[in-house]
Design an enzyme around this catalytic site. Sequence first.
Site, PDB file in Angstrom:
ATOM      1  N   CYS A   1      49.073  45.898  34.256  1.00 29.40           N
ATOM      2  CA  CYS A   1      49.021  45.345  32.905  1.00 29.40           C
ATOM      3  C   CYS A   1      49.464  43.872  32.862  1.00 29.40           C
ATOM      4  O   CYS A   1      48.727  43.006  33.311  1.00 29.40           O
ATOM      5  CB  CYS A   1      49.817  46.237  31.970  1.00 29.40           C
TER       6      CYS A   1
ATOM      7  N   HIS B   1      48.874  51.887  33.001  1.00 28.94           N
ATOM      8  CA  HIS B   1      50.258  52.103  33.468  1.00 28.94           C
ATOM      9  C   HIS B   1      50.397  53.405  34.254  1.00 28.94           C
ATOM     10  O   HIS B   1      50.831  54.412  33.687  1.00 28.94           O
ATOM     11  CB  HIS B   1      51.189  52.170  32.255  1.00 28.94           C
TER      12      HIS B   1
ATOM     13  N   GLU C   1      52.646  54.248  36.190  1.00 28.90           N
ATOM     14  CA  GLU C   1      54.061  54.650  36.283  1.00 28.90           C
ATOM     15  C   GLU C   1      54.465  55.536  35.109  1.00 28.90           C
ATOM     16  O   GLU C   1      55.516  56.166  35.142  1.00 28.90           O
ATOM     17  CB  GLU C   1      54.959  53.398  36.378  1.00 28.90           C
TER      18      GLU C   1
HETATM   19  N1  GLN Z   1      49.981  42.527  26.100  1.00 28.15           N
HETATM   20  C1  GLN Z   1      50.785  42.243  27.241  1.00 28.15           C
HETATM   21  C2  GLN Z   1      50.552  40.823  27.770  1.00 28.15           C
HETATM   22  O1  GLN Z   1      49.674  40.185  27.323  1.00 28.15           O
HETATM   23  C3  GLN Z   1      50.538  43.246  28.356  1.00 28.15           C
HETATM   24  C4  GLN Z   1      50.910  44.629  27.884  1.00 28.15           C
HETATM   25  C5  GLN Z   1      51.487  45.506  28.932  1.00 28.15           C
HETATM   26  O2  GLN Z   1      51.914  45.081  30.005  1.00 28.15           O
HETATM   27  N2  GLN Z   1      51.565  46.774  28.604  1.00 28.15           N
HETATM   28  O3  GLN Z   1      51.246  40.382  28.623  1.00 28.15           O
END
Ligand code: GLN
Length: 189
Positions: A79, A169, A171
């Site tokens: 992410c 994610h 995890e």
């Molecule tokens: N929206 C976050 C970003 O732009 C990422 C979201 C996440 O890691 N769950 O960094």
Amino acid sequence: MKIAVLAVQGAFIEHEQKLKKLGASCVELRKAEDLKQSYDGLILPGGESTVQGKLLRELGMFNTLRDQILSGLPVLATCAGMILLADHIEGDPTVHFQTMPVTVRRNAYGRQLGSFHTVHDLKGLGEIPMTFIRAPYISQAADDVEVLAAVDGHIVAVRCKNQTALAFHPELDESDALHQQFLAQCKNA
Ligand code: GLN
């Protein structure tokens, strides 16, 4: 097997729990000094990429970590971690490591569908659960980037040499498959 987990912000504890469950030990990276230890792999967790990018620089960790990634240290980025690796971020001139030749779109699913869960095929692993939280997706990828999964036509998992990047994610889900695969990659590196 010793895995470094970037621990300046975001969902790093959940990664550590997975790694420990699978028999690996963890090193938390919180300050420049922590990068002097030896480790076999690196996890860049989810969280807020703008905050993580800023802290990496302020804490003096940015250049060393970037060099380690470029030298072939196996990386699993989830992410916000995926955003840290990307060469380009749509509509945002503030980029970070730029070690992965992809363009990402941040918060790509909009506010209404900010978070969702699905089960989807991932190349080499079969069906795995995927939890997306204000997730990015990859809108462009260079030829040497292997696409591991696309959900609804959007690329959400890729590999490029030593780097694996996921928009979701792993995890947070019960499947250990991705962490297991990452540990195997670290062992063979
Ligand atoms: N929206 C976050 C970003 O732009 C990422 C979201 C996440 O890691 N769950 O960094």
